[in-house]
Scaffold this active site. Structure first.
Site, PDB file in Angstrom:
ATOM      1  N   HIS A  98       0.842  -1.196   0.000  1.00 33.05           N
ATOM      2  CA  HIS A  98       0.000   0.000   0.000  1.00 33.05           C
ATOM      3  C   HIS A  98       0.885   1.257   0.000  1.00 33.05           C
ATOM      4  CE1 HIS A  98      -2.832   3.076   1.272  1.00 33.05           C
ATOM      5  NE2 HIS A  98      -3.775   2.275   0.803  1.00 33.05           N
ATOM      6  N   GLU A 168      -4.065   2.181  -7.440  1.00 30.46           N
ATOM      7  CA  GLU A 168      -4.428   3.294  -6.560  1.00 30.46           C
ATOM      8  C   GLU A 168      -3.521   4.490  -6.840  1.00 30.46           C
ATOM      9  OE1 GLU A 168      -6.701   2.029  -2.859  1.00 30.46           O
ATOM     10  OE2 GLU A 168      -4.599   1.825  -2.345  1.00 30.46           O
TER      11      GLU A 168
HETATM   12  P1  PGA Z   1      -9.450   6.226   0.134  1.00 34.94           P
HETATM   13  O1  PGA Z   1      -8.317   5.155   0.444  1.00 34.94           O
HETATM   14  O2  PGA Z   1     -10.639   5.480  -0.416  1.00 34.94           O
HETATM   15  O3  PGA Z   1      -9.737   6.856   1.473  1.00 34.94           O
HETATM   16  O4  PGA Z   1      -8.873   7.186  -0.857  1.00 34.94           O
HETATM   17  C1  PGA Z   1      -7.996   4.139  -0.448  1.00 34.94           C
HETATM   18  C2  PGA Z   1      -6.722   3.476  -0.002  1.00 34.94           C
HETATM   19  O5  PGA Z   1      -5.785   4.192   0.406  1.00 34.94           O
HETATM   20  O6  PGA Z   1      -6.630   2.227  -0.014  1.00 34.94           O
END
Ligand code: PGA
Length: 258
Positions: A98, A168
């Site tokens: 992550h 992401e």
């Molecule tokens: P968010 O987080 O939906 O709050 O942007 C997603 C993540 O960091 O996995």
């Protein structure tokens, strides 16, 4: 073969107490009781997993996940929890790489060791990749390609379909300062690219690898990302801390799976 859609909640270091965690899971569970096709996963802090597991009869439709796992064998690794321990405990999914861990110094080599440990333990890794910035020369494609190839180094072809890749873009995550909204087009273009990188490396075995989008997913736009973002599901942070919003995202996904 159609792949089941999946919605993953990443609670990060939330909520504040075990009681709140319990309440949140029960709330989600009640709201999604009619869900049949969509897989729902909650990645909770380690200390809450035991409690949440014991709620399983009420939350049969929700699988549990962890937000990280270590690759070492048992022994001198103060503060770490191994993939093997998580597997024995009944967790099914583990987020690896992550951006919030990478920003604390985790390299793709380390993510790679974690991902392989997760696979060896028979669990499903949710590999997060994504650029911090989009530059005009489109270097961010190369950045994501390197993250993918380094994180998946040494993974055998027959295991690639067990990996979930979550795209992401860091610039779209809810806690990023001066964040921007990503669009379903941004997602679709990157998903096409990720599929190409995976198929170049793993051949047709990669065709069933599921790819998710994450970054400020909310109940208003979730449908557009599912329909036009090219993804097999979503990874939600902030919205997963609100049982109504998260359940709404799950329901939208379910409706679109029909
Ligand atoms: P968010 O987080 O939906 O709050 O942007 C997603 C993540 O960091 O996995």
């Amino acid at each position: 073969m159609a792949k089941n859609k999946i919605i993953i909640g990443n609670w990060k270091m939330n909520p504040r107490t075990g009681k709140e965690a319990e309440k949140l899971l029960i709330g989600i569970s009640k709201n999604i009781s009619s869900i049949k096709k969509t897989e729902v996963v909650i990645c909770a802090p380690f200390v809450y997993l035991e409690k949440l597991k014991s709620l399983k009869t009420r939350a049969r439709k929700i699988s549990l996940g962890a937000q990280d796992a270590f690759y070492g064998d048992i022994g001198a690794h103060t503060g770490e929890v191994s993939a093997e321990m998580l597997s024995g405990f009944g967790v099914k999914y583990v987020i690896v790489g992550h951006s919030e861990r990478r920003s604390k110094g985790e390299s793709s080599e380390e993510t790679n060791k974690k991902l392989k440990a997760v696979l060896s333990a028979g669990l499903i890794p949710v590999l997060c990749v994504g650029e911090s910035l989009r530059d005009e020369k489109h270097e961010y494609y190369n950045f994501v390609k390197h993250q993918l190839l380094e994180s998946l180094n040494g993974v055998s072809k027959n295991l690639i379909s067990s990996v979930l890749v979550a795209y992401e873009p860091v610039w779209a995550i809810s806690t990023t300062v001066d964040r921007k909204d990503a669009t379903p087009d941004d997602s679709r273009e990157m998903v096409i690219f990720i599929k190409k990188v995976l198929s170049d490396k793993f051949g047709k075995d990669a065709s069933s690898t599921r790819i998710l989008y994450g970054g400020s997913v909310n109940e208003r736009e979730a449908g557009e990302f599912i329909k036009n973002g090219g993804v097999d599901g979503l990874l939600s942070g902030r919205a997963s801390l609100d049982s109504k919003k998260f359940s709404e995202i799950v329901k939208i996904c379910e409706t679109l799976s029909k």
